[in-house]
Design a protein around this motif. Structure first.
Motif, PDB file in Angstrom:
ATOM      1  N   LYS A 100      -1.270  -3.723  -7.490  1.00  0.00           N
ATOM      2  CA  LYS A 100       0.137  -4.512  -7.294  1.00  0.00           C
ATOM      3  C   LYS A 100       0.611  -3.366  -7.958  1.00  0.00           C
ATOM      4  N   VAL A 101       2.382  -3.165  -6.901  1.00  0.00           N
ATOM      5  CA  VAL A 101       2.521  -2.581  -7.725  1.00  0.00           C
ATOM      6  C   VAL A 101       4.239  -3.062  -7.274  1.00  0.00           C
ATOM      7  N   SER A 102       4.853  -2.558  -7.993  1.00  0.00           N
ATOM      8  CA  SER A 102       6.196  -2.990  -8.355  1.00  0.00           C
ATOM      9  C   SER A 102       7.039  -2.215  -9.040  1.00  0.00           C
ATOM     10  N   VAL A 103       8.736  -1.915  -8.069  1.00  0.00           N
ATOM     11  CA  VAL A 103       9.678  -1.042  -8.044  1.00  0.00           C
ATOM     12  C   VAL A 103      10.763  -2.018  -8.395  1.00  0.00           C
ATOM     13  N   THR A 145      12.726   2.492  -0.926  1.00  0.00           N
ATOM     14  CA  THR A 145      11.901   2.662  -2.052  1.00  0.00           C
ATOM     15  C   THR A 145      10.537   2.311  -0.553  1.00  0.00           C
ATOM     16  N   THR A 146       9.763   3.927   0.082  1.00  0.00           N
ATOM     17  CA  THR A 146       8.707   3.186   0.345  1.00  0.00           C
ATOM     18  C   THR A 146       7.059   3.549  -0.467  1.00  0.00           C
ATOM     19  N   VAL A 147       6.846   2.870  -0.485  1.00  0.00           N
ATOM     20  CA  VAL A 147       5.160   3.109  -1.282  1.00  0.00           C
ATOM     21  C   VAL A 147       3.825   3.424  -0.235  1.00  0.00           C
ATOM     22  N   THR A 148       3.102   4.528   0.013  1.00  0.00           N
ATOM     23  CA  THR A 148       2.187   4.314   0.480  1.00  0.00           C
ATOM     24  C   THR A 148       1.150   4.791   0.023  1.00  0.00           C
ATOM     25  N   ALA A 192       7.939  -0.871   2.298  1.00  0.00           N
ATOM     26  CA  ALA A 192       9.112  -0.355   1.618  1.00  0.00           C
ATOM     27  C   ALA A 192       9.988  -1.738   1.180  1.00  0.00           C
ATOM     28  N   PHE A 193      10.351  -1.136  -0.477  1.00  0.00           N
ATOM     29  CA  PHE A 193      10.505  -2.006  -1.489  1.00  0.00           C
ATOM     30  C   PHE A 193      12.332  -1.689  -1.009  1.00  0.00           C
TER      31      PHE A 193
END
Length: 422
Positions: free
Chosen positions: A144-147, A163-166, A173-174
């Motif tokens: 789980k990822v939050s930005v 913010t692009t999380v990979t 893309a957030f």
């Protein structure tokens, strides 16, 4: 005639004898292998831990009708699959070892707001017995990822910021105002590397802010936050007696089982770098021409340990260093191999992050040993024995020095590991 009849009788008796033996063998095999049953009724008590911070919830309180129940044999072949709502109470299986899995859905590489819940249990079937299963508890099994961004940073952010999380080959893309959580599939060994890159206009200038994060485990909630802080020229946060400048800082809060385990912080870039002025930094080899390749003979000591050579690069920045970046481009030193020695293929000695221990063990200057300094020795002598670990190969160290006036210079140090005597 009697003789013929006798011969036919003997032949028939032999055939019947072989047939009886075959039938007996088949019956014995069936008895030896046998069948038993698994009691799936206990899975009607399936529980779901709907988040890392909420209590376990019974399936009756969560819509699990479309959850999948799968049984695999010892060779990981799928034996049978049902929807949870269509699960039988008893199922017959041949004697052997099995695994039952409960999963919320077919997990995707990356999705917004689609958590993946999973549980499994191994069991053994014995002949003519019914195996009872323990109730399963499905828990979050992807990442789980939050930005988020702090208020000071939001004041200078353009609406194009994202913010692009990979994780692996999957990205999400957030947007600057994104409030949804992202969920990423974990790799097989459960040890993932994540990279978050913030891009867009900050205070009217296009920026790119990379933030690598290692050791990501399934079931974790990673809360990434970008914000502004003041840092003096020696790299000390909000302190000292020299003038202060704003930099972007990223933190990653790790939440597991409802508790905040730790918070990792890394200073990334200066969002308002000065206009380049003054003398640019210099990068020169100590006793050799850095623009020419160096041979590193592959040789070992009496104990069989690889022996390196002395390689030192002298770097100067009249205006003081703000960054000293290194990129390793090697035929044999893969990112996976570098990770084993707590390194990466790209790093900034000024802001080492979680690579600090590995870099310091090799004698590299890091942090305040770099920031604001005017002269440095980039000594990779301790690193050179690694170059020959997989035989002859070419290794490039792309060094970029940036000073506090915005000047930069890039040089490539090329080392070639060769068999001794060549």
């Amino acid at each position: 005639m009697k003789k013929v009849t006798y011969i036919l009788f003997i032949a028939l008796a032999v055939i019947l004898s072989f047939t009886a033996c075959d039938r007996e063998k088949m019956d014995n095999d069936t008895v030896e292998l046998g069948e038993g049953s698994v009691n799936l009724a206990s899975l009607k008590d399936l529980s779901v831990e709907v988040s890392s911070s909420t209590p376990i919830t019974r399936a009756s309180e969560v819509n699990t009708d479309n959850y999948l129940i799968r049984i695999y044999d010892a060779e990981q072949n799928l034996v049978r699959e049902w929807k949870y709502s269509e699960l039988p109470e008893i199922f017959t299986l041949r004697v052997g070892s099995y695994t039952v899995q409960a999963l919320s859905h077919e997990v995707q590489p990356a999705e917004f707001e689609v958590p993946f819940y999973y549980a499994e249990e191994s069991f053994t079937i014995e002949a003519n017995k019914v195996k009872d299963l323990e109730p399963l508890v499905c828990k979050l099994n992807n990442i789980k990822v939050s930005v988020t961004y702090d208020d000071k940073l939001k004041e200078v952010m353009g609406e194009d910021v994202k913010t692009t999380v990979t994780v692996g080959d999957a990205s999400l893309a957030f947007a600057y105002d994104e409030t949804r959580n992202g969920y990423f599939k974990s790799n097989a060994d459960g040890n993932n590397i994540m990279k978050a890159v913030m891009t867009g206009t900050i205070d009217g200038v296009a920026r790119e802010v990379p933030y690598p994060i290692k050791n990501i485990k399934p079931g974790q909630h990673r809360l990434i936050k970008f914000y502004l802080k003041y840092v003096n020229d020696d790299g000390y946060i909000e302190g000292g007696f020299t003038k202060l400048k704003l930099v972007i800082v990223a933190t990653c809060t790790v939440i597991e089982k409802g508790f905040t385990n730790r918070e990792e912080e890394e200073t990334i870039i200066d969002p308002n770098p000065p206009t380049p002025s003054g003398k640019a930094p210099t990068i020169v080899g100590d006793g050799f021409d850095i623009d020419e390749s160096l041979d590193v003979p592959i040789k070992r000591d009496e104990g069989g340990n690889l022996i390196g050579i002395t390689v030192v690069v002298n770097i100067e920045a009249e205006n003081g260093f703000s960054n000293l970046k290194v990129k390793i481009d090697s035929e044999t030193l893969t990112p996976e191999l570098l990770e084993e020695v707590e390194l990466a293929s790209e790093f900034d000695l000024a802001y080492p992050g979680d690579l600090r221990t590995g870099l310091e063990s090799l004698g590299f200057p890091v942090g305040d040993q770099v920031l604001g300094k005017t002269t440095l020795k980039f000594d990779i002598t301790k690193f050179t024995p690694l170059l020959g670990i997989y035989g002859p190969a070419t290794h490039k160290f792309i060094i970029t020095a940036i000073d506090q006036s915005g000047n930069s210079v890039e040089k490539t140090l090329t080392l070639i590991s060769v068999a001794e005597g060549e």
